[in-house]
Design a protein around this motif. Structure first.
Motif: not given
Length: 382
Positions: A25-30, A36-40, A56-59, A231-232
């Protein structure tokens, strides 16, 4: 790997598998420039939020409690959306959040001054979705989720910095491509005025066979075309195939078939297996019949068939019928695979069943207790 002496029931997360998901996921963002955010709502394992935060960048949060949880356990970017914010919560949400997304023009107008320090957005209803089931279709007929394009005509959107949509559920990059075409057709005139666009969740990026290069291209091309930050917010993709639900056989009874009664419940601990529905894979076993009695395979020579069931009064608390290579005995362990996402966040104490403990296998293959539940947890929520 599951030779640990573990008191059941327990959800067990494997750190190495979680990190592998997050690395992708980080690679996709980069590569795409997307954040890329985590959906809690799909993955809220407290003991793993710091790990996820390394990548990831946050939530993205669904309200006050998730926003507070994101602040406490990750403390990075916090994006909050709710179908309807309450008056007595919005100030706290504003203080915690970086982005706030409103579901209606009424709520935007009502709260925009109070939330003026936040980057404010609106959720769009595309009236188009490729969700596999109507229950999970946020853009279906009569949906309360998001604003129709016709309702934005001739509206003053000063103060709106971004647009958000969510139209996928466990879908491919091809599905995202189809959704983006509709989004641009219906909302293109407003996209050009924005600073950011959130593509929502449902991107099954970490599933085998997902076209990673395609989503990278889609995100990058969209960002370049409109000059916006993309954002994803995947949830399931973060926890995908990174953990299990460990159960024990409490008793075995017979009624035409051999029936194993476990100390876990599909109703209480694996609710999506009933809601979706689907039948969970089990370690070292084959599915013979789904929980809905659909026949998948025949019993082979040397195998032993068991109907796996939960320890509640619900007649339909059944996981399915499975073929094992050896006979099950009372006290044996049964491992339900891929039971970390959309399980912990949805589990209940229906019938007073015990909440599974939360455990983590770290990178040194050491098993750690993250959260141990007791009777007091049950009593406090009743």
């Amino acid at each position: 790997m599951f030779d640990f002496d573990v008191k059941t029931p327990a959800y067990i997360l494997e750190e190495n598998k979680l990190r592998k998901n997050c690395e992708l996921l980080a690679s996709v963002g980069e590569k795409s420039g997307a954040k890329v955010l985590l959906a809690l709502k799909g993955f809220a394992f407290s003991g793993a939020l710091k790990i996820v935060g390394e990548y990831l960048q946050g939530c993205t949060c669904s309200g006050l409690w998730e926003a507070k949880f994101a602040k406490e356990y990750m403390d990075k970017e916090i994006h909050t959306y709710s179908p309807a914010f309450k008056d007595d919560e919005i100030k706290q949400i504003s203080d915690l959040s970086h982005h706030i997304v409103f579901n209606s023009l009424y709520q935007f107008e009502k709260f925009k001054n109070l939330c003026s320090k936040n980057s404010l957005g609106l959720r769009c209803n595309l009236e188009f979705s490729l969700a596999p089931k109507e229950l999970y279709n946020p853009c279906g007929r009569y949906s309360r989720l998001g604003i129709l394009s016709k309702d934005l005509e001739n509206v003053n959107l000063d103060g709106v910095k971004g647009l958000h949509f969510h139209a996928l559920c466990e879908e491919s990059a091809n599905a995202l491509e189809a959704v983006l075409k509709v989004f641009e057709t219906k909302f293109g005139k407003w996209i050009k005025k924005m600073q950011w666009v959130n593509f929502g969740g449902g991107h099954h990026i970490t599933k085998k066979g997902y076209d990673v290069e395609k989503i990278i291209t889609l995100c990058k091309n969209f960002s370049d075309k409109y000059g916006v930050q993309v954002y994803l917010e995947p949830g399931e993709a973060v926890g995908w195939q990174s953990g299990v639900l460990l159960a024990s056989v409490v008793d075995i009874v017979e009624n035409e078939k051999k029936i194993a009664i476990l100390d876990v419940s599909s109703e209480a601990h694996m609710p999506d297996t009933i809601i979706m529905p689907y039948t969970s894979e089990v370690l070292d076993a084959r599915i013979l019949t789904t929980r809905e009695n659909e026949k998948i395979s025949n019993l082979q020579k040397g195998e032993f068939a068991y109907l796996l069931t939960g320890n509640t009064c619900l007649a339909g608390d059944v996981m399915g019928e499975y073929a094992f290579k050896k006979e099950l005995k009372r006290g044996d362990k049964v491992v339900f695979l891929d039971q970390i996402h959309y399980s912990i966040v949805k589990n209940t104490t229906f019938n007073g069943v015990i909440l599974p403990n939360l455990m983590l296998i770290n990178q040194k293959n050491k098993l750690q207790m993250v959260r141990e539940f007791s009777y007091e947890d049950y009593a406090r929520r009743n």
